[in-house]
Design an enzyme around this catalytic site. Structure first.
Site, PDB file in Angstrom:
ATOM      1  N   HIS A  63      -3.727  -5.112   0.868  1.00 37.34           N
ATOM      2  CA  HIS A  63      -3.155  -5.568   2.150  1.00 37.34           C
ATOM      3  C   HIS A  63      -3.197  -7.095   2.254  1.00 37.34           C
ATOM      4  O   HIS A  63      -4.259  -7.657   2.509  1.00 37.34           O
ATOM      5  CB  HIS A  63      -3.938  -4.952   3.312  1.00 37.34           C
ATOM      6  CG  HIS A  63      -3.675  -3.496   3.478  1.00 37.34           C
ATOM      7  ND1 HIS A  63      -2.648  -3.013   4.240  1.00 37.34           N
ATOM      8  CD2 HIS A  63      -4.297  -2.407   2.949  1.00 37.34           C
ATOM      9  CE1 HIS A  63      -2.643  -1.700   4.196  1.00 37.34           C
ATOM     10  NE2 HIS A  63      -3.628  -1.302   3.411  1.00 37.34           N
ATOM     11  N   CYS A  67       0.839  -1.209   0.000  1.00 38.66           N
ATOM     12  CA  CYS A  67       0.000   0.000   0.000  1.00 38.66           C
ATOM     13  C   CYS A  67       0.877   1.264   0.000  1.00 38.66           C
ATOM     14  O   CYS A  67       1.557   1.529  -0.970  1.00 38.66           O
ATOM     15  CB  CYS A  67      -0.946  -0.038   1.191  1.00 38.66           C
ATOM     16  SG  CYS A  67      -2.276   1.157   1.022  1.00 38.66           S
ATOM     17  N   GLU A 124      -1.893  -8.812   4.637  1.00 37.47           N
ATOM     18  CA  GLU A 124      -1.827  -9.227   6.040  1.00 37.47           C
ATOM     19  C   GLU A 124      -3.186  -9.382   6.701  1.00 37.47           C
ATOM     20  O   GLU A 124      -3.291  -9.951   7.778  1.00 37.47           O
ATOM     21  CB  GLU A 124      -0.946  -8.241   6.829  1.00 37.47           C
ATOM     22  CG  GLU A 124      -1.496  -6.830   7.010  1.00 37.47           C
ATOM     23  CD  GLU A 124      -1.217  -5.881   5.836  1.00 37.47           C
ATOM     24  OE1 GLU A 124      -1.090  -6.360   4.689  1.00 37.47           O
ATOM     25  OE2 GLU A 124      -1.159  -4.658   6.075  1.00 37.47           O
TER      26      GLU A 124
END
Ligand code: XMP
Length: 522
Positions: free
Chosen positions: A169, A77, A171
């Site tokens: 993202h 990002c 994660e």
């Protein structure tokens, strides 16, 4: 080791968690970290997301030396934009902030190394976006390896330089294959071995402690009966045996039978060199007439330091006569989230209440800090405790504040008020455990209110005090929701407390969330 540079995204900690779950050790440092001053050689670097735009005047900037380390870099990002910015790409503010699900198409063709980041992933895949800016041109030498409907440069790679950037993202769980992508980076691209386990952590940490403390050095530490101080103490015992001295200060505002329990578990069961100091009268004496919560905390904190210090000096004297070295170190059970909080480039966040810790000891006693848990998250501490054979019940114990029952007896703290709060709390926790709910609840306790209410018992009118029950669910204790108990359990708890605890004729349940309330009442 993987280095994660944090630009302040709410998801940064998750990157650390994911990488460690693969069995790869990683450390997160603020993005302002000077690369020359690193104390380890990372095998790869991950740049996190950020609430900033690269256009903001005060936007955080990475030390560009990171790109000269010669190790793979993955920008996530904002990290992607930072990477692109450094290599002359062009970033544009979006017309609209993109937030939520998106479909990523993976460009598998035409790039010899492309499959390294998306190895084993065909696409299109679901990904989670949260950004205001996006790339509108890839920097020179970079290939586009993924795109979405609105983001033509959602994933880019520079094969020779091992540089990768993704707009989404990986994660968060909203990117279902995110773990695979991160694993590809860590395992295939950075070539990290996946052998970081709790056992290897213990071996490494014991070795480190022994080196720091030396063959004769001694360490002192406070224990509270909580999971962090117990696990830290257990690790010290493993590393230096009886040269570690644990001190439990009975401040007169601990839970029912707490001292005996800690003595049994830490002393008898875990074999830790433990000294229990009964200072209850001293604490309660100083609390006489005090009603202000902050003053209670200060009095307890300062008295604790005084008692702890004088006991450590005594131990120091005694052991010196026995031929030992001086006590040079103070053990603290600091965890990783506390470390991250204090090193963030944004600075530590404001404290709403003064939390009691033993920091004041360092200046007076000239002790150096030793913090064996500073790299771990709470659930890793629990796992460590399990490997070190710490009692399951203790491992899952709810947190308990340093000032103890003193901040759960509202108004003046007297021995009789403490006894009431203590007895009610004991029954409450007992019933929660019997109902099998203890682990579902993050923290529960009973507090004694400084009001009296009218009641009736037999044909007699009573005029007695009120107990309030608190139970919350939370992951970080920064925000919390009250726990929705089944009514029959509340009924049982209330009956027992009113029948068994003298001086109480009413029980109420606290249905306030945090914020705007806090978990404790004071
Ligand atoms: P609050 O009441 O601030 O509590 O929502 C958040 C968490 O912190 C604990 N707490 C303390 N812990 N010393 C401590 O060691 C303190 O003075 C203190 N005050 C609150 C509280 O129990 C909860 O887990």
């Amino acid at each position: 080791t993987i280095l994660i540079l944090d630009f302040g995204s709410q998801y940064s900690h998750l990157i650390t968690r994911r990488v460690r779950e693969f069995g790869v050790y990683c450390e997160m440092l603020p993005c302002t970290q000077k690369i020359k001053e690193l104390r380890f050689n990372p095998k790869g670097v991950i740049l996190s997301g950020s609430p900033y735009s690269v256009y903001d005047k005060d936007a955080p900037r990475v030390d560009s030396e990171v790109f000269n380390l010669g190790v793979p870099v993955l920008g996530i990002c904002y990290g992607l934009q930072e990477l692109a910015w450094n290599f002359g790409g062009s970033v544009e503010p979006c017309d609209h902030r993109e937030y939520g699900h998106a479909i990523l198409n993976i460009n598998h063709q035409g790039h010899p190394f492309i499959n390294r980041l998306f190895d084993g992933i065909e696409g299109p895949i679901q990904v989670w976006m949260s950004h205001g800016d996006q790339l509108d041109r890839a920097p020179e030498g970079f290939n586009v390896i993924g795109h979405t409907l609105t983001a033509p440069f959602a994933a880019i790679a520079h094969e020779e330089k091992h540089l990768f950037g993704i707009q989404f993202h990986p994660e968060v769980t909203h990117t279902p294959l995110g773990k695979e992508i991160l694993k590809n980076f860590v395992k295939n691209i950075c070539e990290c071995e996946m052998n970081w386990t709790m056992e290897s952590f213990i071996d490494k940490e014991i070795e480190r402690i022994r080196q720091i403390v030396g063959p004769n050095g001694q360490v002192v530490g406070a224990v509270s009966g909580g999971v962090d101080s117990t696990v830290a103490a257990r690790l010290m015992k493993e590393a230096i045996g009886d040269r570690f001295h644990a001190i439990l200060v009975d401040n007169g505002v601990m839970r029912l039978n707490e001292c005996e329990t800690v003595k049994k578990v830490l002393g008898d069961h875990l074999g830790i060199n433990l000294k229990v100091v009964d200072a209850a009268d001293m604490f309660l004496d100083r609390l006489k007439g005090v009603t202000d919560p902050e003053r209670k905390r200060k009095i307890i904190g300062n008295t604790f330091i005084e008692v702890f210090e004088s006991e450590s000096l005594k131990i120091d004297q005694e052991t010196k006569e026995g031929g030992h070295g001086q006590i040079e170190y103070l053990l603290q059970g600091t965890l990783y989230p506390d470390v991250i909080e204090s090193i963030s480039f944004k600075g530590p966040s404001a404290t709403i209440k003064t939390h009691h810790n033993v920091g004041g000891l360092l200046e007076d006693m000239k002790l150096k800090l030793i913090e064996p848990l500073r790299e771990l998250f709470k659930d890793e501490v629990r796992e460590l405790g399990k490997v070190l054979k710490v009692d399951e019940d203790l491992i899952w114990r709810h947190p308990f504040p340093g000032p103890g029952i003193a901040i759960r007896v509202l108004g003046e703290v007297t021995p009789s008020q403490v006894a009431i709060a203590r007895a009610a709390d004991h029954i409450y926790i007992d019933e929660i455990k019997k109902a099998g709910l203890y682990r579902k609840i993050s923290q529960a306790y009973a507090a004694l209110l400084p009001v009296k209410a009218v009641g009736v018992m037999g044909d007699r009118r009573t005029y007695e005090q009120v107990i309030v029950l608190r139970a919350v669910e939370t992951t970080d204790f920064m925000t919390a929701d009250w726990y929705p108990f089944p009514y029959d359990i509340l009924k049982k708890i209330s009956n027992r407390i009113i029948n068994e605890v003298k001086g109480v004729n009413r029980v109420v349940y606290d249905i306030s969330s945090k914020p705007p309330a806090t978990i404790e009442w004071e």
